[in-house]
Design a protein around this motif. Structure first.
Motif, mmCIF file in Angstrom:
data_model
loop_
_atom_site.group_PDB
_atom_site.id
_atom_site.type_symbol
_atom_site.label_atom_id
_atom_site.label_comp_id
_atom_site.label_asym_id
_atom_site.label_seq_id
_atom_site.Cartn_x
_atom_site.Cartn_y
_atom_site.Cartn_z
ATOM 1 N N GLY A 36 70.599 23.992 89.033
ATOM 2 C CA GLY A 36 71.914 23.519 89.468
ATOM 3 C C GLY A 36 71.842 22.151 90.108
ATOM 4 O O GLY A 36 72.694 21.276 89.865
ATOM 5 N N LYS A 37 70.826 21.949 90.922
ATOM 6 C CA LYS A 37 70.643 20.640 91.558
ATOM 7 C C LYS A 37 70.321 19.578 90.514
ATOM 8 O O LYS A 37 70.837 18.455 90.570
ATOM 9 N N GLU A 87 74.082 32.967 92.773
ATOM 10 C CA GLU A 87 74.376 32.570 94.151
ATOM 11 C C GLU A 87 74.106 31.098 94.448
ATOM 12 O O GLU A 87 74.667 30.552 95.395
ATOM 13 N N HIS A 88 73.266 30.451 93.652
ATOM 14 C CA HIS A 88 72.703 29.191 94.127
ATOM 15 C C HIS A 88 72.919 27.997 93.209
ATOM 16 O O HIS A 88 72.168 27.030 93.271
ATOM 17 N N GLY A 89 73.923 28.051 92.333
ATOM 18 C CA GLY A 89 74.322 26.809 91.690
ATOM 19 C C GLY A 89 74.288 26.744 90.186
ATOM 20 O O GLY A 89 74.572 25.693 89.622
ATOM 21 N N GLN A 90 73.956 27.855 89.479
ATOM 22 C CA GLN A 90 74.015 27.800 88.012
ATOM 23 C C GLN A 90 75.439 27.913 87.496
ATOM 24 O O GLN A 90 75.724 27.462 86.389
ATOM 25 N N ALA A 102 79.374 27.245 86.948
ATOM 26 C CA ALA A 102 80.058 25.962 86.789
ATOM 27 C C ALA A 102 80.794 25.515 88.042
ATOM 28 O O ALA A 102 81.015 24.318 88.240
ATOM 29 N N ASP A 103 81.183 26.464 88.902
ATOM 30 C CA ASP A 103 82.042 26.120 90.039
ATOM 31 C C ASP A 103 81.363 26.314 91.385
ATOM 32 O O ASP A 103 82.014 26.243 92.412
ATOM 33 N N GLN A 104 80.040 26.546 91.406
ATOM 34 C CA GLN A 104 79.389 26.932 92.657
ATOM 35 C C GLN A 104 78.240 26.017 93.049
ATOM 36 O O GLN A 104 77.537 25.459 92.202
ATOM 37 N N LEU A 105 78.064 25.917 94.383
ATOM 38 C CA LEU A 105 76.907 25.290 94.998
ATOM 39 C C LEU A 105 76.063 26.382 95.662
ATOM 40 O O LEU A 105 76.501 27.530 95.755
ATOM 41 N N PRO A 106 74.869 26.063 96.135
ATOM 42 C CA PRO A 106 74.012 27.094 96.734
ATOM 43 C C PRO A 106 74.686 27.845 97.881
ATOM 44 O O PRO A 106 75.474 27.287 98.645
ATOM 45 N N GLY A 107 74.337 29.133 97.982
ATOM 46 C CA GLY A 107 74.884 29.983 99.046
ATOM 47 C C GLY A 107 76.284 30.460 98.773
ATOM 48 O O GLY A 107 76.986 30.869 99.690
ATOM 49 N N TYR A 108 76.710 30.422 97.504
ATOM 50 C CA TYR A 108 78.077 30.801 97.115
ATOM 51 C C TYR A 108 79.118 29.815 97.622
ATOM 52 O O TYR A 108 80.302 30.144 97.705
ATOM 53 N N ARG A 109 78.694 28.620 97.970
ATOM 54 C CA ARG A 109 79.680 27.608 98.347
ATOM 55 C C ARG A 109 80.417 27.130 97.090
ATOM 56 O O ARG A 109 79.864 27.099 95.994
ATOM 57 N N LYS A 110 81.655 26.729 97.267
ATOM 58 C CA LYS A 110 82.479 26.280 96.148
ATOM 59 C C LYS A 110 82.331 24.777 95.934
ATOM 60 O O LYS A 110 82.461 23.989 96.869
ATOM 61 N N LEU A 111 82.101 24.411 94.700
ATOM 62 C CA LEU A 111 81.887 23.008 94.360
ATOM 63 C C LEU A 111 83.124 22.156 94.638
ATOM 64 O O LEU A 111 83.021 20.952 94.913
#
Length: 867
Positions: free
Chosen positions: A133-134, A356-359, A361-370
């Motif tokens: 994801g990164k 959970e960590h960014g794969q 399309a709409d998420q960043l690590p830790g279930y944060r929203k992009l």
């Protein structure tokens, strides 16, 4: 972990080492010890909390593939660059990566950053998923990344987030299942998909627990259950709403807990009024008495658990279906209660951590929203980049794949740990799209159906040859430990991503060391819903895994213990209350018709896994499940002239595929089941419907319309369908943005749904004109359904005072619907569970017929409900 006592344990000899690690397959992540030195390796199970010394056939055979003759050990490239008709030939890493980097640069220069895409998988370690994801957002700066977990867990995740504010597959340890008095499994067959988990169900049954299995097939799990509900595929939502209707009608709702810990129940109370038991039986095929038995058992149990899985969730209304079962669990007061709750059984090995960590399309690590500015700022600070440089959310998995090679779509694609040519819906269409790419690079350890289409294939380390962490179905973060070195020339995906990032000018931001990456993952997830910041490799080793959320402790404070059980005091919503969401049954996206008269559903079998890239190459598993079989009920097989072991062809609107017939009474007569582990001429996903859930973007894998024909008698090798009979893949159509799906989430649905009883009844004189000459009895026995409403006939009661047989005829818009014979001086009572809905505007009448000249009285009572 400690080694279990097993007869086949192999003692370690000189020059060997034994490493405690975990099975590479399902989300149980069973503990095992791998002994390696001089290859081949061997393994034994360990006494880990999820498997307690057990392994299934897949786990026992996992080491067979480490030295498989088809294993990729050198990069492969096309002999003629850009010509995928030329052969794949061995190459060096430098040449292969040079081709990948050149394609990325060429594509982004000509078509923009989003023209390069990434597609990942639920078998990547947490470190690899995080770094992928990164890599997409920092090294490539593309929005085009998603993964195959979109095809697995996304509907359950969407339902859990909107109800609880948080998605963790099981909000409690798996061991709680053994202590539950009632367990309802919806669309789940753990006896085949995760056999070691069955010991928890076995322990419950030994205590006298009732297990209810909801599945259109009488699976190995259903055979052990106390009650098996066998609904038509695609009707699980109607069943759940019907169970809640009964709970309300019988006063079984935990009103105190609903009032104290939830919001929104009044809207759900109104929504389920229309799901009276007889109507639900007609929609689902589940008898009323089984519906009542299920609800009463759940409500009476001190400890009760509802578990959903892919059978309920892989539909174009999968999020709403999971929500309906969540609504039932919340109404009965189960989530957050000791030993009780709702959960979903995660499928892939790292299906939980992988999402959970960014794969996605709409998420960043830790279930944060992009799309959340605060989330972007936090993660960008950890990554050392400007938040404004991070892309916005991109397309979901199937939408990304369906736009490959088009203007505005991805033109260069990097695939890790996924075989989309087999696993994606409408697979022939996806294969066609892969062919439209300018460049395809695939990292895998075998030449999968997707890898064989690539411009560059990169050999990847296997599970026993890499280190990292995984997160199992309970939310327990565990260690995958390297037990042996990969073959010379093979790299793991973490190192691959770091190397590619370096060649793209961002190498200073990436690491190939798993523990370093995990520490960074912890910082990136800190404060997020899936907080790993308090988890370290040391703690995982000492505690047999750590449950998230586990925030880092303040300086000098003791470590956070991790969270085994969620929601005991509050839910993860702003006000701490769980949310009820009203949902409605809409039927499968694709209904049977004259050309495709049956329902096709797909799933797994015991000896195969996912797209079969590994298990179809495992000799011991091939002996168990060598060929793909289509399950047909004996009544259906007899009608179509099909015998057991015949070759049959299944046809849907998207394609044709062939299977060996398995004639069995464990499936509904209107339903056909096929496994999805094979590709080519036996690809189940060449048939499946790509219609997407509006919330989760989950395709409708579990229900579509199908035709069945006999091809011939038994064959050692199943012949592929004639290519000329295959329909052409549909052209790409740009997807509209996700929109609310009426009626379940329409903002106009503010009027409560209420049901009103209607009766056509009375005692009427009767003069016969002949049994073949029925006619109206009285104007009182005529009813027109109001426009905008729907009615359902529930029962007919009739009495006959004459000495002769008479008939009453139910008529709809002048057409006969049902005859009711009433014997001489007799009566009749008929439940009407097979009469279709009566839409607004239609006219219902009761006519009668008696032998000519016969006179007497007729007693009539037709009960309806109007919605």
């Amino acid at each position: 972990m400690s080694a279990a006592v097993v007869p086949s344990a192999v003692p370690a000899g000189p020059g060997t080492r034994t490493t405690e690690t975990h099975c590479p397959y399902c989300s149980l992540q069973c503990g095992m010890a791998v002994t390696a030195g001089d290859r081949p390796a061997s393994l034994v199970p360990l006494d880990f909390p999820t498997n307690r010394g057990g392994l299934c056939s897949k786990g026992w055979s996992a080491h067979e593939l480490l030295d498989h003759p088809e294993r990729l050990t050198r990069p492969l490239v096309r002999a003629v660059p850009g010509d995928r008709g030329s052969p794949l030939v061995e190459s060096t890493w430098d040449e292969a990566l040079d081709r990948v980097v050149a394609a990325i640069g060429r594509t982004q220069a000509g078509h923009g950053r989003d023209a390069v895409g990434c597609f990942g998988g639920g078998s990547l370690t947490n470190e690899q998923a995080y770094q992928f994801g990164k890599f997409a957002r920092v090294a490539l700066r593309t929005s085009a990344i998603d993964y195959n977990g979109r095809f697995c867990m996304s509907s359950a995740a969407g339902a859990a987030v909107r109800a609880f504010g948080l998605d963790r597959g099981l909000p409690f340890p798996l061991a709680d299942v053994a202590g539950a008095d009632v367990v309802v499994l919806v669309g789940s067959n753990p006896a085949d998909t995760m056999p070691p988990a069955m010991q928890y169900l076995d322990a419950g049954r030994e205590r006298g627990a009732l297990h209810v299995v909801v599945d259109p097939r009488r699976t190995a799990t259903a055979r052990t259950a106390g009650l098996h509900l066998q609904p038509l595929p695609g009707t699980d939502l109607a069943l759940a709403n019907g169970l809640l209707h009964i709970a309300l009608a019988e006063g079984l709702v935990d009103e105190d807990r609903v009032a104290a810990r939830t919001t929104g129940f009044d809207a759900v109370r109104d929504a389920v009024r229309a799901y009276w038991p007889d109507r639900v039986e007609r929609l689902t095929g589940v008898p009323v008495d089984q519906q009542r038995q299920t609800v009463r058992a759940l409500a009476a149990a001190e400890r009760a658990i509802v578990l959903t899985a892919r059978g309920a969730e892989q539909h174009s209304s999968g999020t709403d279906t999971a929500t309906a079962w969540l609504n039932l669990a919340l109404a009965l007061g189960l989530p957050g209660r000791p030993g009780s709750g709702w959960g979903t059984l995660t499928g892939q090995g790292n299906g939980q951590g992988g999402r959970e960590h960014g794969q996605k399309a709409d998420q960043l690590p830790g279930y944060r929203k992009l799309a959340d500015p605060a989330a972007r700022a936090h993660v960008a600070a950890v990554w050392g980049v400007d938040p404004d440089d991070l892309p916005l959310p991109g397309p979901s998995a199937f939408e990304l794949l369906d736009a490959l090679g088009t203007d505005g779509g991805v033109r260069t694609l990097l695939v890790l740990a996924s075989n989309v040519a087999v696993s994606a819906p409408d697979a022939r269409r996806v294969i066609s799209r892969l062919g439209d790419l300018d460049f395809l690079a695939v990292s895998d350890f075998f030449l999968s159906e997707t890898a064989v289409l690539a411009d560059v294939v990169l050999p990847s380390a296997m599970w026993a040859e890499e280190s990292g962490t995984m997160t199992n179905l309970e939310g327990r973060v565990i260690r995958r430990r390297r037990a042996l070195d990969p073959p010379d020339g093979v790299r793991d995906d973490l190192a691959l991503l770091a190397e590619l990032a370096g060649r793209l000018g961002a190498g200073h931001l990436f690491s190939a060391d798993p523990e370093t990456v995990f520490a960074e993952l912890g910082r990136a997830s800190a404060g997020g819903p899936a907080d790993y910041s308090g988890i370290t490799y040391r703690r995982i080793d000492e505690e047999q895994g750590v449950f998230w959320p586990c925030p880092a402790a303040e300086d000098g404070a003791p470590d956070h213990p991790g969270t085994q059980r969620l929601f005991t005091e509050r839910f993860a919503t702003p006000d701490g209350r769980a949310r009820f969401v009203p949902v409605h049954h809409t039927g499968a996206h694709e209904q049977p018709d004259a050309d495709h008269p049956y329902v096709l559903t797909t799933g797994r079998v015991l000896a195969q896994y996912q797209s079969g890239t590994q298990t179809r190459r495992t000799r011991s598993l091939q002996l168990v499940a060598p060929t793909p079989r289509a399950e047909l009920h004996p009544d259906l097989a007899r009608r179509l002239g099909i015998a057991h072991d015949d070759v049959v062809e299944l046809a849907t609107r998207r394609g044709r595929a062939r299977f060996v017939a398995a004639v069995t009474d464990t499936i509904r007569p209107d339903t056909v089941f096929v496994p999805f582990h094979w590709g080519g001429g036996s690809s189940a996903n060449a048939l499946t419907d790509p219609a997407l859930d509006p919330v989760s973007r989950m395709p409708a894998f579990k229900a579509c319309a199908v035709a069945v024909t006999r091809v011939g008698g038994p064959e050692e090798r199943i012949p592929a369908p004639d290519a000329a009979t295959q329909p052409a893949p549909q052209p790409h159509a740009r997807s509209a943005p996700p929109a609310p799906r009426p009626p379940s989430r329409s903002p106009r649905r503010s009027t409560p749904v209420r049901s009103t009883p209607k009766f056509l009844q009375g005692v009427f004189p009767l003069t016969g004109e002949g049994l073949s000459k029925p006619g109206p009895v009285d104007p009182a026995l005529r009813y027109q359904v109001p426009a905008g409403a729907t009615a359902q006939a529930l029962y007919f009661r009739g009495g006959n005072s004459t000495g002769e047989l008479v008939y009453v005829l139910l008529v709809r818009d002048g057409e006969p619907v049902r005859w009711f014979p009433i014997g001489a001086k007799g009566d009749v009572h008929v439940p009407l569970r097979v009469v279709e809905d009566l839409p607004g505007g239609c006219v219902v009448e009761l006519h009668a017929a008696a032998p000519e000249g016969v006179t007497g009285e007729l007693v009539v009572d037709l009960g309806l409900v109007e919605v």
